[in-house]
Structures are given as structure tokens and as C-alpha cells.
Write a protein that holds these residues in place. Structure first.
Motif, mmCIF file in Angstrom:
data_model
loop_
_atom_site.group_PDB
_atom_site.id
_atom_site.type_symbol
_atom_site.label_atom_id
_atom_site.label_comp_id
_atom_site.label_asym_id
_atom_site.label_seq_id
_atom_site.Cartn_x
_atom_site.Cartn_y
_atom_site.Cartn_z
ATOM 1 N N CYS A 88 0.554 -1.330 -0.057
ATOM 2 C CA CYS A 88 -0.116 -0.054 -0.071
ATOM 3 C C CYS A 88 0.949 1.273 0.055
ATOM 4 O O CYS A 88 1.720 1.266 0.921
ATOM 5 N N ARG A 90 0.268 4.145 0.572
ATOM 6 C CA ARG A 90 -0.191 5.145 1.766
ATOM 7 C C ARG A 90 0.428 4.676 3.154
ATOM 8 O O ARG A 90 0.881 5.359 3.766
ATOM 9 N N CYS A 91 0.258 3.141 3.284
ATOM 10 C CA CYS A 91 0.716 2.948 4.739
ATOM 11 C C CYS A 91 1.824 2.057 4.664
ATOM 12 O O CYS A 91 2.370 1.897 5.522
ATOM 13 N N HIS A 150 -4.752 0.281 -0.191
ATOM 14 C CA HIS A 150 -5.951 -0.261 0.603
ATOM 15 C C HIS A 150 -7.334 0.147 0.084
ATOM 16 O O HIS A 150 -7.401 1.423 -0.095
ATOM 17 N N CYS A 156 -6.374 0.191 6.419
ATOM 18 C CA CYS A 156 -5.016 1.032 5.921
ATOM 19 C C CYS A 156 -4.794 1.982 7.039
ATOM 20 O O CYS A 156 -5.392 2.657 7.733
ATOM 21 N N LYS A 157 -3.280 1.486 7.574
ATOM 22 C CA LYS A 157 -2.821 2.123 8.839
ATOM 23 C C LYS A 157 -2.747 3.763 8.599
ATOM 24 O O LYS A 157 -3.100 4.306 9.948
HETATM 25 ZN ZN LIG Z 1 -2.693 1.264 3.668
#
Ligand SMILES: [Zn+2]
Length: 183
Positions: A88, A90-91, A150, A156-157
């Protein structure tokens, strides 16, 4: 049993027998696709890389035939699905990414054109013989997102952390969005 995916025949040969190929192939047998996934997973710590990522199975079907009634224009209809391991953006955690794609392709020689087949995309044949595996692999590569993330924001963390920190900030946007969808 020979694997039809790796047979080389001309487009006309595949089409004239209306060849149907049911696909159940591990990711690991697609070299280019594997190297893209491997490069993506390399962002993870070694012990975080899913050890069996090459074993994910590509499932689907190719159906060869002709786009026209006179059997002049070879074509193939494709439906493919696979769940790959990805990182992912983003995380930066590993997650399972579902890819699915469908396509109707005209199998044309280089610089050949065919008018009136709007529902088809053109697949240009660089050589006489065509290997179905190459079509499957390229369609899956094209289906890969530019930046995998995600889909489920709860998983998603990065998003769940943001939601805790910035609850007050995100609310106005949620209200605005609700308003816009009402209009
Ligand atoms: Zn994520």
C-alpha cells in the motif's frame, strides 16, 4: 498435457478452431508480471514479504474466434482475475490486491486496421505466431494500478491513524460531500 497458453500459433489458427483456454496459472509463471510484483514487494522488510506470493493463481478464460461473420478478422475475448500481494503506497504495508480485467481484442498485423469494431481494442501482432500467455500477461500488467492502496480504509494504517488525529478536520469535508451527493 501441453499448456495451450505457451503454444505459438497464428491468430487465424487460434481463431479458426474457436480455441477456448481455461486459465489456472500461478503468478510465478508470468515472468514480467512477477518482476513487477517483486520490485513492489522489495519496499518491505525481508521478513514482511509474503513468502508464497508467486503461488497466487491467475484464473480466467480466453475465447478465440472472429469478429466478423466472414471469418476474416481474428479476435479474442478475455476475462482474467487474480489476487496479488502488493504494498500500500499510503501506509507501506503488504496487502492483497484484487485485479480483474475483461477485454475484447482484434488480433491485427502491425499497421493493419479494421473499421467498425468499436467494442474491440486492437492487439497488434509483432510476429506471425501468437502466444496466449503474452496476452494474459500484458492485460494483467495494464490492470495493475499506478499506485496500489488499501481499498478498505479501515485496513489502512495511514488512514486509520489520520482518522484518529484529524477527526475534527475531516468532518467538514464529509459534510460537504454529503451535501454534494444530495444535490
Ligand atoms: Zn494502506
Amino acid at each position: 498435457m501441453s499448456n495451450l497458453l505457451r503454444d505459438r500459433r497464428t491468430a487465424a489458427e487460434w481463431a479458426s478452431v474457436r480455441q477456448v483456454i481455461e486459465i489456472a496459472e500461478k503468478i510465478g509463471s508470468f515472468e514480467q508480471l512477477s518482476s513487477i510484483i517483486e520490485a513492489d514487494l522489495a519496499a518491505l522488510e525481508a521478513d514482511r514479504i509474503p513468502p508464497d506470493w508467486r503461488d497466487s493463481v491467475v484464473a480466467g478464460r480466453l475465447a478465440f474466434g472472429f469478429a466478423d461473420a466472414r471469418a476474416n478478422v481474428p479476435a479474442v475475448e478475455c476475462g482474467l482475475a487474480v489476487t496479488v500481494d502488493a504494498v500500500c503506497q499510503r501506509c507501506l504495508q503488504a496487502f492483497r490486491l484484487e485485479l480483474a480485467t475483461e477485454a475484447k481484442l482484434l488480433l491485427l498485423d502491425l499497421e493493419e486496421t479494421a473499421d467498425g469494431y468499436d467494442e474491440y481494442e486492437v492487439w497488434e501482432l509483432e510476429e506471425n505466431a501468437l502466444r496466449p500467455q503474452d496476452i494474459v500477461e500484458e492485460l494483467l500488467i495494464m490492470a495493475m494500478p499506478f499506485a496500489a492502496m488499501h481499498v478498505d480504509s479501515a485496513a489502512c494504517k495511514a488512514l486509520s491513524a489520520e482518522a484518529d488525529d484529524n477527526d475534527e478536520m475531516t468532518k467538514p469535508f464529509a459534510a460537504l460531500r454529503a451535501q454534494m451527493t444530495q444535490d
